[in-house]
Design an enzyme around this catalytic site. Structure first.
Site, PDB file in Angstrom:
ATOM      1  N   LYS A  35       0.729  -1.992  -0.261  1.00 53.42           N
ATOM      2  CA  LYS A  35      -0.463   0.110  -0.191  1.00 53.42           C
ATOM      3  C   LYS A  35       0.942   1.326  -0.093  1.00 53.42           C
ATOM      4  O   LYS A  35       1.005   2.518  -0.035  1.00 53.42           O
ATOM      5  CB  LYS A  35      -0.976   0.252   1.687  1.00 53.42           C
ATOM      6  CG  LYS A  35      -0.557   0.218   2.158  1.00 53.42           C
ATOM      7  CD  LYS A  35      -1.008  -0.015   3.542  1.00 53.42           C
ATOM      8  CE  LYS A  35      -1.238   0.471   4.773  1.00 53.42           C
ATOM      9  NZ  LYS A  35      -0.723   0.716   5.556  1.00 53.42           N
ATOM     10  N   LYS A  52      19.746   2.430  11.837  1.00 56.48           N
ATOM     11  CA  LYS A  52      20.726   1.754  11.627  1.00 56.48           C
ATOM     12  C   LYS A  52      21.649   3.198  11.464  1.00 56.48           C
ATOM     13  O   LYS A  52      22.999   3.226  11.508  1.00 56.48           O
ATOM     14  CB  LYS A  52      21.368   0.202  11.220  1.00 56.48           C
ATOM     15  CG  LYS A  52      21.356  -0.248  12.452  1.00 56.48           C
ATOM     16  CD  LYS A  52      20.009  -0.350  12.816  1.00 56.48           C
ATOM     17  CE  LYS A  52      19.300  -0.409  14.009  1.00 56.48           C
ATOM     18  NZ  LYS A  52      17.833  -0.739  14.374  1.00 56.48           N
ATOM     19  N   GLY A 146       3.000  -7.424   8.869  1.00 56.44           N
ATOM     20  CA  GLY A 146       3.289  -6.854   9.607  1.00 56.44           C
ATOM     21  C   GLY A 146       2.709  -5.436  11.116  1.00 56.44           C
ATOM     22  O   GLY A 146       1.700  -6.358  11.221  1.00 56.44           O
ATOM     23  N   GLU A 207      10.617   4.459  32.063  1.00 60.11           N
ATOM     24  CA  GLU A 207      10.106   2.182  31.644  1.00 60.11           C
ATOM     25  C   GLU A 207       9.228   1.701  33.590  1.00 60.11           C
ATOM     26  O   GLU A 207       9.733   1.537  34.622  1.00 60.11           O
ATOM     27  CB  GLU A 207      11.630   1.444  32.044  1.00 60.11           C
ATOM     28  CG  GLU A 207      11.599   0.252  31.963  1.00 60.11           C
ATOM     29  CD  GLU A 207      10.446  -0.120  30.774  1.00 60.11           C
ATOM     30  OE1 GLU A 207      10.480   0.221  29.464  1.00 60.11           O
ATOM     31  OE2 GLU A 207       9.681  -1.172  31.439  1.00 60.11           O
ATOM     32  N   VAL A 241       4.059   5.463  33.213  1.00 57.63           N
ATOM     33  CA  VAL A 241       3.204   6.211  32.604  1.00 57.63           C
ATOM     34  C   VAL A 241       1.716   5.952  32.351  1.00 57.63           C
ATOM     35  O   VAL A 241       0.953   4.927  32.099  1.00 57.63           O
ATOM     36  CB  VAL A 241       4.237   6.266  31.352  1.00 57.63           C
ATOM     37  CG1 VAL A 241       3.008   8.119  30.516  1.00 57.63           C
ATOM     38  CG2 VAL A 241       5.281   6.490  31.168  1.00 57.63           C
ATOM     39  N   GLY A 276       6.106  -0.417  22.853  1.00 59.06           N
ATOM     40  CA  GLY A 276       5.382  -1.531  21.607  1.00 59.06           C
ATOM     41  C   GLY A 276       4.825  -1.543  20.671  1.00 59.06           C
ATOM     42  O   GLY A 276       4.511  -0.653  20.294  1.00 59.06           O
ATOM     43  N   MET A 322       9.119 -10.076  17.681  1.00 60.22           N
ATOM     44  CA  MET A 322       8.768  -8.863  15.918  1.00 60.22           C
ATOM     45  C   MET A 322       9.646  -8.603  15.517  1.00 60.22           C
ATOM     46  O   MET A 322      10.786  -7.391  16.184  1.00 60.22           O
ATOM     47  CB  MET A 322       7.882  -7.119  16.568  1.00 60.22           C
ATOM     48  CG  MET A 322       6.538  -7.806  17.023  1.00 60.22           C
ATOM     49  SD  MET A 322       5.643  -6.323  17.570  1.00 60.22           S
ATOM     50  CE  MET A 322       3.638  -7.015  16.874  1.00 60.22           C
ATOM     51  N   ALA A 324      12.768  -8.586  12.281  1.00 58.63           N
ATOM     52  CA  ALA A 324      12.645  -8.343  10.732  1.00 58.63           C
ATOM     53  C   ALA A 324      13.507 -10.340  10.213  1.00 58.63           C
ATOM     54  O   ALA A 324      12.697 -10.688   9.425  1.00 58.63           O
ATOM     55  CB  ALA A 324      13.448  -7.113  10.143  1.00 58.63           C
ATOM     56  N   HIS A 448      43.874 -13.731  16.192  1.00 59.38           N
ATOM     57  CA  HIS A 448      44.541 -12.963  16.901  1.00 59.38           C
ATOM     58  C   HIS A 448      44.644 -12.053  16.240  1.00 59.38           C
ATOM     59  O   HIS A 448      46.023 -11.842  15.290  1.00 59.38           O
ATOM     60  CB  HIS A 448      45.362 -13.151  17.886  1.00 59.38           C
ATOM     61  CG  HIS A 448      46.304 -12.623  19.196  1.00 59.38           C
ATOM     62  ND1 HIS A 448      45.226 -12.628  20.224  1.00 59.38           N
ATOM     63  CD2 HIS A 448      47.159 -12.235  19.112  1.00 59.38           C
ATOM     64  CE1 HIS A 448      46.061 -11.779  20.965  1.00 59.38           C
ATOM     65  NE2 HIS A 448      46.805 -11.184  19.996  1.00 59.38           N
TER      66      HIS A 448
HETATM   67  P1  NAI Z   1       9.635  -3.181  23.662  1.00 55.51           P
HETATM   68  O1  NAI Z   1       7.929  -3.838  23.742  1.00 55.51           O
HETATM   69  O2  NAI Z   1      10.513  -3.631  23.247  1.00 55.51           O
HETATM   70  O3  NAI Z   1       9.573  -2.094  24.912  1.00 55.51           O
HETATM   71  C1  NAI Z   1       8.705  -1.507  25.063  1.00 55.51           C
HETATM   72  C2  NAI Z   1       8.731  -0.741  26.785  1.00 55.51           C
HETATM   73  O4  NAI Z   1       7.965  -0.568  27.622  1.00 55.51           O
HETATM   74  C3  NAI Z   1       8.646  -2.049  27.444  1.00 55.51           C
HETATM   75  O5  NAI Z   1       9.911  -2.096  28.596  1.00 55.51           O
HETATM   76  C4  NAI Z   1       7.220  -2.438  28.731  1.00 55.51           C
HETATM   77  O6  NAI Z   1       8.143  -2.601  30.006  1.00 55.51           O
HETATM   78  C5  NAI Z   1       7.575  -0.285  28.424  1.00 55.51           C
HETATM   79  N1  NAI Z   1       6.244   0.163  29.148  1.00 55.51           N
HETATM   80  C6  NAI Z   1       4.508  -0.066  28.735  1.00 55.51           C
HETATM   81  N2  NAI Z   1       3.787   0.661  29.038  1.00 55.51           N
HETATM   82  C7  NAI Z   1       4.612   1.375  30.059  1.00 55.51           C
HETATM   83  C8  NAI Z   1       4.286   2.432  30.854  1.00 55.51           C
HETATM   84  N3  NAI Z   1       2.820   2.532  30.816  1.00 55.51           N
HETATM   85  N4  NAI Z   1       4.634   3.553  31.661  1.00 55.51           N
HETATM   86  C9  NAI Z   1       6.070   2.927  31.037  1.00 55.51           C
HETATM   87  N5  NAI Z   1       6.750   1.812  30.363  1.00 55.51           N
HETATM   88  C10 NAI Z   1       5.841   1.492  29.433  1.00 55.51           C
HETATM   89  O7  NAI Z   1       8.469  -2.413  22.237  1.00 55.51           O
HETATM   90  P2  NAI Z   1       9.618  -0.977  21.241  1.00 55.51           P
HETATM   91  O8  NAI Z   1      10.806  -0.431  21.113  1.00 55.51           O
HETATM   92  O9  NAI Z   1       8.698  -0.003  21.251  1.00 55.51           O
HETATM   93  O10 NAI Z   1       9.945  -1.847  20.206  1.00 55.51           O
HETATM   94  C11 NAI Z   1       8.952  -2.298  19.504  1.00 55.51           C
HETATM   95  C12 NAI Z   1       8.912  -4.126  19.099  1.00 55.51           C
HETATM   96  O11 NAI Z   1      10.230  -3.902  17.861  1.00 55.51           O
HETATM   97  C13 NAI Z   1       9.953  -4.950  19.849  1.00 55.51           C
HETATM   98  O12 NAI Z   1       9.148  -6.199  19.402  1.00 55.51           O
HETATM   99  C14 NAI Z   1      11.115  -5.038  19.229  1.00 55.51           C
HETATM  100  O13 NAI Z   1      11.773  -6.411  19.225  1.00 55.51           O
HETATM  101  C15 NAI Z   1      11.209  -4.137  17.436  1.00 55.51           C
HETATM  102  N6  NAI Z   1      12.631  -3.819  17.594  1.00 55.51           N
HETATM  103  C16 NAI Z   1      13.155  -4.880  17.469  1.00 55.51           C
HETATM  104  C17 NAI Z   1      14.102  -4.424  16.763  1.00 55.51           C
HETATM  105  C18 NAI Z   1      16.253  -4.252  17.164  1.00 55.51           C
HETATM  106  O14 NAI Z   1      16.152  -5.578  16.628  1.00 55.51           O
HETATM  107  N7  NAI Z   1      17.118  -3.922  17.318  1.00 55.51           N
HETATM  108  C19 NAI Z   1      14.884  -2.528  17.275  1.00 55.51           C
HETATM  109  C20 NAI Z   1      13.361  -1.764  16.907  1.00 55.51           C
HETATM  110  C21 NAI Z   1      12.158  -2.721  17.338  1.00 55.51           C
END
Ligand code: NAI
Length: 469
Positions: A35, A52, A146, A207, A241, A276, A322, A324, A448
């Site tokens: 889309k 990145k 997605g 957090e 929060v 998330g 989640m 890639a 090494h």
């Molecule tokens: P996440 O699930 O990794 O982290 C969200 C955080 O928000 C959690 O620690 C949670 O406890 C916190 N949270 C939730 N509600 C809250 C509240 N009311 N107050 C305070 N804290 C709260 O989600 P994120 O970072 O948004 O990433 C989303 C997805 O994207 C994940 O599944 C992640 O694995 C993926 N992703 C992966 C990357 C990588 O592999 N390098 C890079 C970016 C995203």
């Protein structure tokens, strides 16, 4: 007559486009429906790839400011040209999405631009921006639509893209905020928080849990959080929060202790909400054919089949991490399944990487998981402070941690925090895919001087003793 295909893939992110290519390579007649104007989905357009590009560029900027002097390089104070940095990011995205378009052509995959909707078990309707619809006949349909930003559970967040932003906006801020509050100490919050912190923002992370990167190995996340604090991050942990609002061009974040207590409100120029992502199924027409969902995710069996036999789902829209690369592997496996071969994904060995500095990388079980499963394990650890190459490069933060079965020495999990962790983790992934032991790795000759020698020494520390400690 409608166009007829063996496979119609809906969504062209890493799951969808990889599935389409593999299916075409296996001799199937494939269409892909997208889309957005460009192919590649969240990852290539607004996720993994642009973040990145910014992580690398901001790391170089930070290094020039804080690292060069120690290496004997004297320069004038480096100046930030943010729009040029954004040009680098945009060019990186363009090269990648153009690359996917090229691969579609090369593999003779027909691309349809428009919103794909399942009209029946064997047809997909594509509606373009102008509302013009056409129908594709499909022997098989793969849903790879997605995920989207989820927001904060129970809290209304009005994203304006300038003061209250999601990751989509945080990769394109027009100027460096003086103060930034990040809601959520997960992967997105800490990666994008790092970008803006290195460029000069004062970053505070709020957090809910007691540790960052919830679900990753506790030893590793503790060390990682210490490193981020040293870089200037402030953390409000165990903090829930309850409101995100805007007042006179400032963002206001209200939180209260999870255990109960007085609420506190922080003010910032930019509030990044990173709590998330949620599966994206809007307008997909799942109801038309009665496809079952579970808490918003498309339900599948172990072979990625929905309850309608010739309709499959892969990636963020379905169960599992989640990531890639998880979606890509599912894409290959589904294409193979449709082509009558045996598709397989080993969900126990999916590496996870956080591309900060230091990087965090993980594969297999965490120490907490082994404890709660009652598994008898041995732990071997080796710090980068004892690694010659790390010293030479001034990147001695962090360590490698091995977890192996006490009886058999089979490696069950490897966790790394340190420079280049995201590359080093793969020797552990290969080892584990072959059911290897820590001794298998410890007796494998490593060049090494390399950072990877710390992986070897941590393996040695698991079944015996490391040499350099
Ligand atoms: P996440 O699930 O990794 O982290 C969200 C955080 O928000 C959690 O620690 C949670 O406890 C916190 N949270 C939730 N509600 C809250 C509240 N009311 N107050 C305070 N804290 C709260 O989600 P994120 O970072 O948004 O990433 C989303 C997805 O994207 C994940 O599944 C992640 O694995 C993926 N992703 C992966 C990357 C990588 O592999 N390098 C890079 C970016 C995203």
């Amino acid at each position: 007559m409608a166009d007829q295909f063996d496979v119609v893939v809906i969504g062209s992110g890493p799951g969808g486009y990889v599935c389409a290519i593999k299916a075409a390579q296996l001799g199937l007649n494939v269409a892909i429906v997208e889309k957005s104007a460009t192919l590649g989905g969240t990852c290539l357009n607004v996720g993994c790839i642009p973040s990145k590009a910014l992580l690398h560029a901001s790391e170089m900027f930070h290094e020039a400011q804080h690292g060069f002097e120690k290496l004997g390089i004297q320069t004038n104070k480096p100046k930030l040209n943010l729009s040029k940095m954004m040009e680098h990011k945009d060019a990186t995205v363009k090269a990648n999405v153009d690359g996917v378009a090229f691969l579609m052509k090369k593999n003779k995959i027909t691309v349809f631009h428009g919103t794909g909707s399942i009209a029946s078990a064997n047809s997909v309707t594509v509606t373009d921006e102008k509302g013009k619809a056409e129908t594709l006949e499909a022997k098989n349909i793969v849903v790879a639509t997605g995920s989207v930003v989820a927001g904060i559970p129970g809290v209304e967040v009005d994203f304006d893209g300038q003061v209250i932003v999601s990751s989509d906006h945080a990769i394109a801020l027009p100027k460096v905020p003086k103060e930034m509050v990040v809601v959520g100490g997960g992967v997105i919050g800490l990666e994008l928080g790092s970008v803006w912190s290195r460029l000069g923002a004062k970053v505070t992370v709020v957090e809910y849990l007691g540790s960052v990167l919830g679900g990753m190995d506790g030893g590793v996340t503790k060390q990682f959080q210490r490193s981020l604090k040293k870089q200037g991050f402030t953390f409000k942990m165990n903090a829930k929060v309850t409101a995100v609002t805007k007042k006179a061009k400032k963002g206001l974040v209200t939180f209260e202790p999870v255990k109960g207590g007085d609420a506190v409100t922080l003010q910032a120029d930019v509030v990044l909400v990173a709590t998330g992502r949620a599966p994206y199924i809007d307008g997909l027409g799942l109801d038309a054919v009665g496809i079952e969902t579970d808490r918003g995710k498309v339900k599948t069996d172990a072979h990625w089949r929905t309850n309608v036999a010739n309709i499959y789902a892969i990636g963020d829209v379905t169960d599992g991490p989640m990531l890639a690369h998880k979606a890509e592997d599912e894409g290959v496996a589904v294409a193979e399944t449709i082509a009558g071969k045996h598709g397989h994904v080993n969900y126990n060995i999916i590496p996870g990487v956080v591309y900060t500095q230091p990087e965090v990388a993980s594969v297999g079980a965490t120490e907490e998981q082994l404890k709660s499963d009652g598994v008898d394990y041995v732990l071997g650890q080796f710090p980068f402070t004892a690694n010659g190459r790390a010293r030479a490069m001034n990147v001695t933060e962090g360590f490698v941690k091995f977890l192996a079965d006490k009886k058999t020495d089979q490696v069950l999990g490897v966790h790394i925090v340190g420079f280049g962790a995201g590359e080093m983790i793969h020797e552990a992934a290969v080892l584990m895919e072959f059911g290897g032991s820590s001794e298998d790795l410890g007796r494998t000759c490593h060049a090494h001087p390399t950072m990877s020698e710390a992986v070897k020494e941590a393996a040695m520390a698991t079944y015996d003793k490391p040499i350099h400690m």
